[in-house]
Motif scaffolding. Sequence first.
Motif, PDB file in Angstrom:
ATOM      1  N   PHE A  34       0.920  -1.176   0.092  1.00 11.32           N
ATOM      2  CA  PHE A  34      -0.016   0.022   0.179  1.00 11.32           C
ATOM      3  C   PHE A  34       0.927   1.339   0.170  1.00 11.32           C
ATOM      4  O   PHE A  34       1.527   1.535   1.044  1.00 11.32           O
ATOM      5  CB  PHE A  34      -0.927  -0.195   1.329  1.00 11.32           C
ATOM      6  CG  PHE A  34      -1.777  -1.265   1.294  1.00 11.32           C
ATOM      7  CD1 PHE A  34      -2.952  -1.045   0.536  1.00 11.32           C
ATOM      8  CD2 PHE A  34      -1.753  -2.072   2.218  1.00 11.32           C
ATOM      9  CE1 PHE A  34      -3.876  -2.225   0.483  1.00 11.32           C
ATOM     10  CE2 PHE A  34      -2.721  -3.350   2.250  1.00 11.32           C
ATOM     11  CZ  PHE A  34      -3.595  -3.172   1.401  1.00 11.32           C
ATOM     12  N   ARG A  58       1.816  -8.508  15.688  1.00 15.10           N
ATOM     13  CA  ARG A  58       1.200  -7.313  16.331  1.00 15.10           C
ATOM     14  C   ARG A  58       0.366  -6.690  15.470  1.00 15.10           C
ATOM     15  O   ARG A  58       0.283  -6.763  14.267  1.00 15.10           O
ATOM     16  CB  ARG A  58       2.368  -6.595  16.738  1.00 15.10           C
ATOM     17  CG  ARG A  58       3.418  -6.360  16.016  1.00 15.10           C
ATOM     18  CD  ARG A  58       4.452  -5.248  16.570  1.00 15.10           C
ATOM     19  NE  ARG A  58       5.327  -5.863  17.695  1.00 15.10           N
ATOM     20  CZ  ARG A  58       6.780  -5.607  17.417  1.00 15.10           C
ATOM     21  NH1 ARG A  58       7.151  -5.497  16.214  1.00 15.10           N
ATOM     22  NH2 ARG A  58       7.479  -6.056  18.609  1.00 15.10           N
ATOM     23  N   GLY A  60      -0.963  -4.384  12.552  1.00 10.65           N
ATOM     24  CA  GLY A  60      -0.157  -3.676  11.676  1.00 10.65           C
ATOM     25  C   GLY A  60       0.651  -4.685  10.918  1.00 10.65           C
ATOM     26  O   GLY A  60       1.301  -4.345   9.826  1.00 10.65           O
ATOM     27  N   ALA A  61       0.843  -5.874  11.382  1.00  7.82           N
ATOM     28  CA  ALA A  61       1.775  -7.039  11.070  1.00  7.82           C
ATOM     29  C   ALA A  61       1.396  -7.389   9.530  1.00  7.82           C
ATOM     30  O   ALA A  61       2.489  -7.927   8.636  1.00  7.82           O
ATOM     31  CB  ALA A  61       1.760  -8.107  11.753  1.00  7.82           C
ATOM     32  N   GLY A  62       0.040  -7.594   9.102  1.00  7.62           N
ATOM     33  CA  GLY A  62      -0.294  -7.913   7.714  1.00  7.62           C
ATOM     34  C   GLY A  62      -1.332  -8.846   7.783  1.00  7.62           C
ATOM     35  O   GLY A  62      -1.745  -9.426   6.620  1.00  7.62           O
ATOM     36  N   THR A  65      -4.767  -8.097   5.942  1.00  4.27           N
ATOM     37  CA  THR A  65      -4.374  -8.205   4.418  1.00  4.27           C
ATOM     38  C   THR A  65      -4.278  -9.699   3.918  1.00  4.27           C
ATOM     39  O   THR A  65      -4.576  -9.882   2.847  1.00  4.27           O
ATOM     40  CB  THR A  65      -3.193  -7.398   4.206  1.00  4.27           C
ATOM     41  OG1 THR A  65      -3.304  -6.051   4.736  1.00  4.27           O
ATOM     42  CG2 THR A  65      -2.941  -7.128   2.879  1.00  4.27           C
ATOM     43  N   ARG A  68      -7.761 -11.044   3.405  1.00  2.00           N
ATOM     44  CA  ARG A  68      -8.306 -10.487   2.357  1.00  2.00           C
ATOM     45  C   ARG A  68      -7.959 -10.925   0.958  1.00  2.00           C
ATOM     46  O   ARG A  68      -8.480 -11.207   0.165  1.00  2.00           O
ATOM     47  CB  ARG A  68      -8.202  -8.781   2.594  1.00  2.00           C
ATOM     48  CG  ARG A  68      -9.399  -8.454   3.614  1.00  2.00           C
ATOM     49  CD  ARG A  68      -9.697  -7.033   3.386  1.00  2.00           C
ATOM     50  NE  ARG A  68      -8.462  -6.008   3.207  1.00  2.00           N
ATOM     51  CZ  ARG A  68      -7.878  -5.508   4.343  1.00  2.00           C
ATOM     52  NH1 ARG A  68      -8.409  -5.769   5.418  1.00  2.00           N
ATOM     53  NH2 ARG A  68      -6.876  -4.800   4.191  1.00  2.00           N
ATOM     54  N   GLU A 185      -9.874 -12.700  14.004  1.00  2.00           N
ATOM     55  CA  GLU A 185     -10.154 -12.279  15.479  1.00  2.00           C
ATOM     56  C   GLU A 185     -11.581 -12.547  15.931  1.00  2.00           C
ATOM     57  O   GLU A 185     -12.163 -11.585  16.734  1.00  2.00           O
ATOM     58  CB  GLU A 185      -9.805 -10.809  15.555  1.00  2.00           C
ATOM     59  CG  GLU A 185      -8.535  -9.969  15.093  1.00  2.00           C
ATOM     60  CD  GLU A 185      -7.427 -10.466  16.121  1.00  2.00           C
ATOM     61  OE1 GLU A 185      -7.801 -11.176  17.220  1.00  2.00           O
ATOM     62  OE2 GLU A 185      -6.376  -9.974  16.058  1.00  2.00           O
TER      63      GLU A 185
HETATM   64  N1  LIG Z   1      -6.255  -0.424   2.311  1.00  2.00           N
HETATM   65  C1  LIG Z   1      -5.130  -0.042   2.943  1.00  2.00           C
HETATM   66  N2  LIG Z   1      -4.597   1.251   2.446  1.00  2.00           N
HETATM   67  C2  LIG Z   1      -3.496   1.502   2.910  1.00  2.00           C
HETATM   68  N3  LIG Z   1      -2.814   0.949   3.837  1.00  2.00           N
HETATM   69  C3  LIG Z   1      -3.239  -0.377   4.439  1.00  2.00           C
HETATM   70  C4  LIG Z   1      -4.590  -0.837   3.992  1.00  2.00           C
HETATM   71  N4  LIG Z   1      -4.703  -2.101   4.609  1.00  2.00           N
HETATM   72  C5  LIG Z   1      -3.819  -2.035   5.184  1.00  2.00           C
HETATM   73  N5  LIG Z   1      -2.890  -1.398   5.121  1.00  2.00           N
HETATM   74  C6  LIG Z   1      -1.612  -1.257   5.891  1.00  2.00           C
HETATM   75  O1  LIG Z   1      -1.013  -2.426   5.781  1.00  2.00           O
HETATM   76  C7  LIG Z   1      -0.337  -2.880   6.996  1.00  2.00           C
HETATM   77  C8  LIG Z   1      -1.048  -4.082   7.435  1.00  2.00           C
HETATM   78  O2  LIG Z   1      -2.459  -4.230   7.879  1.00  2.00           O
HETATM   79  P1  LIG Z   1      -3.233  -5.349   8.476  1.00  2.00           P
HETATM   80  O3  LIG Z   1      -4.436  -4.649   8.358  1.00  2.00           O
HETATM   81  O4  LIG Z   1      -2.999  -6.303   7.374  1.00  2.00           O
HETATM   82  O5  LIG Z   1      -2.669  -5.501   9.557  1.00  2.00           O
HETATM   83  P2  LIG Z   1      -3.336  -6.672  10.759  1.00  2.00           P
HETATM   84  O6  LIG Z   1      -1.900  -7.356  11.112  1.00  2.00           O
HETATM   85  O7  LIG Z   1      -4.522  -6.913  10.443  1.00  2.00           O
HETATM   86  O8  LIG Z   1      -3.372  -5.387  12.153  1.00  2.00           O
HETATM   87  P3  LIG Z   1      -4.467  -5.283  13.514  1.00  2.00           P
HETATM   88  O9  LIG Z   1      -4.039  -6.537  14.404  1.00  2.00           O
HETATM   89  O10 LIG Z   1      -4.311  -4.041  13.714  1.00  2.00           O
HETATM   90  O11 LIG Z   1      -5.856  -5.843  12.763  1.00  2.00           O
HETATM   91  C9  LIG Z   1      -0.693  -1.858   7.837  1.00  2.00           C
HETATM   92  O12 LIG Z   1       0.458  -1.041   7.968  1.00  2.00           O
HETATM   93  C10 LIG Z   1      -1.773  -0.964   7.430  1.00  2.00           C
HETATM   94  O13 LIG Z   1      -1.822   0.461   7.505  1.00  2.00           O
END
Ligand SMILES: Nc1ncnc2c1ncn2[C@@H]1O[C@H](COP(=O)(O)OP(=O)(O)OP(=O)(O)O)[C@@H](O)[C@H]1O
Length: 361
Positions: A34, A58, A60-62, A65, A68, A185
Motif C-alpha cells: 500500500f 502485532r 499492522g503486521a499484515g 491483508t 483479504r 479475531e
Molecule cells: N487499504 C489499505 N490502504 C493503505 N494501507 C493499508 C490498507 N490496508 C492495510 N494497510 C496497511 O498495511 C499494513 C498491514 O495492515 P493489516 O490490516 O493487514 O494489519 P493487521 O495485522 O491485521 O493488524 P491488526 O492486528 O491491527 O488488525 C498496515 O501498515 C496498514 O496500515
Amino acid sequence: MNSFIPAAAIDGHASPGALANDEIIRLVDVRRRFGTTPALDGISLTARRGEIVGIIGRSGAGKSTLIRCLNGLERADSGEIHIEGRDIARLSENELQPLRRRIGMVFQHFNLLSAKTVEENVALPLKIEGVTKAERLRRARELLELVGLADKARAYPSALSGGQKQRVGIARALAARPALLLSDEATSALDPETTRSILALLKDINRKLGLTILLITHEMEVVRSIADRVAVIDAGRIVEEGPVWQIFANPQAEITASLLSTIRPQLPDHIAERLSQTTGVEAILSIDLAGPAAQGALFAELSAALPHSFRLVHGGIDHIQNQPVARFFIAVPTRDAGLPAKVTDFLTARSARVEVLGYDN
Ligand SMILES: Nc1ncnc2c1ncn2[C@@H]1O[C@H](COP(=O)(O)OP(=O)(O)OP(=O)(O)O)[C@@H](O)[C@H]1O
Ligand SMILES: [Mg+2]
C-alpha cells in the motif's frame, strides 16, 4: 452450479480432491504493497486439509491483508494463492465467485443483519446461491443445531449475547459447506469464558467436518488451545512457523517471545529489576524444556546429584497439544563459585535450555 461446490451433507463437507499433500491453502511469495508500506512482503505458507493454522502478529503486521488476499477481497501484487489447488491470483472476478463460496468467513464483530432472524442470517449465503427456501431453512436449522443454538432460530440478533452472535456467525460461515474457514479475531470481542466456548466449538467443527481453519489472532491463548500449527507474521513476513507446542516452548524470533510473554511464565518484575549482571549470592537461571525431555523427574534428579544446589523461584508446566511445555526459574547459590555451571551442565545434558539471567542478593 459450479463443479467446485460439492453436493455433500455435513459429514461430506470437505470435498475429497486430488491435491498434492492435501493442501487446501498454498501461498507462494505473496506480496501486497500500500503506497510505500509492504503489507505482505513475500508470504509463503501452506495449510493441509483438516488443519487449524494460527497466524499471530502485532497490530499492522499484515494479518487482515493476508486474509483479504485469501478470500479474494484484495488482490495480491504478485505471488501465487492456491485454494484447493487453484491459483486465485489468476482468476477473473467471475471465476472467483464460486471459489469464494468454498471459504467461510468469521469476523470479530459478527456482521449479522439485525433486521433478519437468526435462521435467516444463517440461510443468507444459500439464498445468494439459489437454494430453495425450504432447503435453506432446513440447512439453517441443522447448522444452528451444530452450534448449539437450535432454540434461537426465530430470535433476532439484538436478543443474543456476543457469544451467541458469534455462534450464528460461525453457522452462517458454514452454510455453503466451505472447505476452508477464515477467522479474523473471531473471539477478540468476547470475554474469556465465552472465548473458550467458541474455541471449543471451532475445534468441534474442525473434527466433525474435517474443515481447515485459518485463525488470525493477537490472543495467544486462542492459538495455544486449538491450533495445530502457528505462523508468526511481522512486517509482512513470516518470521517463524511450526507446531504450536514447539514454537511456544522455544520461540526463536524476538517478536515471538514478546507476543508469547502473556502466557509463558516470566521472571517476576520485582526480581528482574534488582538483578545484577556481575555478582550476587544467587544466580538466577531460566530453564525451558518441552516434549519427551520434560517428562522426567528433572528437579528430583538435580537434587539427588547436587544437593542444596537450587531453590525454585517461579514457573510451571503447561500442556499444549498433549505435550508438556515447562519453564522454570531457579536460584543457585554462588558460595561454591562452580555451582551455577554444574547445574547448567546437568540440565543441558537432559535437553533443557538454560540461561543465566543475572545475580540476586
Ligand atoms: N487499504 C489499505 N490502504 C493503505 N494501507 C493499508 C490498507 N490496508 C492495510 N494497510 C496497511 O498495511 C499494513 C498491514 O495492515 P493489516 O490490516 O493487514 O494489519 P493487521 O495485522 O491485521 O493488524 P491488526 O492486528 O491491527 O488488525 C498496515 O501498515 C496498514 O496500515
Ligand atoms: Mg487485522
